[in-house]
Enzyme design. Structure first.
Site, PDB file in Angstrom:
ATOM      1  N   CYS A 157      41.261  44.140  31.120  1.00  0.00           N
ATOM      2  CA  CYS A 157      39.849  43.732  31.087  1.00  0.00           C
ATOM      3  C   CYS A 157      38.937  44.956  31.245  1.00  0.00           C
ATOM      4  CB  CYS A 157      39.608  42.679  32.158  1.00  0.00           C
ATOM      5  SG  CYS A 157      38.121  41.683  31.901  1.00  0.00           S
ATOM      6  N   HIS A 158      38.182  45.072  32.342  1.00  0.00           N
ATOM      7  CA  HIS A 158      37.347  46.252  32.562  1.00  0.00           C
ATOM      8  C   HIS A 158      38.113  47.392  33.230  1.00  0.00           C
ATOM      9  CE1 HIS A 158      34.093  43.216  32.018  1.00  0.00           C
ATOM     10  NE2 HIS A 158      33.499  44.238  31.444  1.00  0.00           N
ATOM     11  N   GLU A 188      31.532  41.090  26.277  1.00  0.00           N
ATOM     12  CA  GLU A 188      30.437  41.574  27.121  1.00  0.00           C
ATOM     13  C   GLU A 188      29.122  40.893  26.734  1.00  0.00           C
ATOM     14  OE1 GLU A 188      30.211  42.845  30.298  1.00  0.00           O
ATOM     15  OE2 GLU A 188      31.413  44.539  29.579  1.00  0.00           O
TER      16      GLU A 188
END
Length: 250
Positions: A157-158, A188
């Site tokens: 993910c991030h 996002e």
């Protein structure tokens, strides 16, 4: 001729045994989870932190396979948590595991980590990672050392925000030329944070030379390329754990 054949066989046998011993030692090495210390989404006032499911689901896969896991965060100590959902049985299992709850609540500082102790470094996501992963040079050096030692660098993910500035000893970016996955521009945009995060993760990885791969919104997508393993979103967290396990067994 017979002596030469015996000598060649002996050299081959020693080499094979050494390689198997090295592989065995690598399998026994610990795994390092990186979690964010950042607790706010920019100037929005909204709380963030590490996303619980992106820690618990890979943890479950690797812990049940016998691996010891340590936690490090940019500031050390007790990190902020997001995605706190104990209706998820895996989240609940992790949260109620006294040993690992204590470990994550007393996460190491980067200065306390010896990269030679680890076979793998895994960057967990959560929006907080966008603010304190990319520019942390200590974590980048730890990851580069683990990779150069023949280990695995992973993120979900991030979490791959931690990969964007990792440089190898050659001076080349870790992600350059590799297939990489992470939270996408579309995802996002879907959560309405494109103007809040300090950069778009997909774009930054592409700038570093990554061959970015992705699926549709919230689809499980995991990519493995040259000991770098990345997943797109929370739905990919377990898959990243399984890919790490598979790579460690090879």
């Amino acid at each position: 001729m017979k002596k030469l054949a015996v000598l060649i066989l002996a050299v081959f046998t020693i080499g094979f045994v050494n390689s198997q011993t090295k592989k065995s030692k690598n399998l026994k090495k610990k795994i390092l989870f990186v979690i964010t210390s950042h607790d706010k989404k920019g100037d929005t006032g909204e709380n963030t932190g590490y996303y619980l499911g992106e820690v618990s689901h890979p943890w479950e896969v690797l812990h049940k396979s016998g691996f010891e896991i340590d936690f490090v965060s940019p500031k050390g100590g007790t990190p902020p948590v997001d995605g706190f959902d104990l209706k998820d049985p895996v989240n609940k299992e992790f949260w109620e595991n006294k040993e690992y709850k204590t470990k994550i609540d007393h996460s190491l500082k980067p200065s306390q980590v010896n990269p030679n102790d680890y076979s793998t470094i895994f960057y967990a996501g959560g929006h907080g990672a966008m603010w304190d992963f990319a520019d942390n040079t200590e974590l980048a050096k730890i990851a580069a050392t683990i990779y150069e030692n023949g280990g695995i660098v992973a993120g979900v993910c991030h979490g791959p925000a931690g990969l964007v500035n990792i440089k190898l000893y050659s001076g080349k970016y870790l992600v350059d030329g590799k297939k990489i996955n992470a939270f996408t521009n579309e995802e996002e945009s879907e959560v309405k944070l494109t103007k809040v995060v300090p950069f778009l993760l997909e774009e930054k990885l592409k700038e570093r030379g990554a061959k970015f791969e992705k699926s549709g919104l919230w689809q499980n997508h995991v990519v493995t390329d040259q000991r770098v393993i990345t997943g797109q979103n929370p739905q990919s967290a377990k898959g990243v754990g399984e890919a790490i396990l598979s790579a460690l067994k090879k």
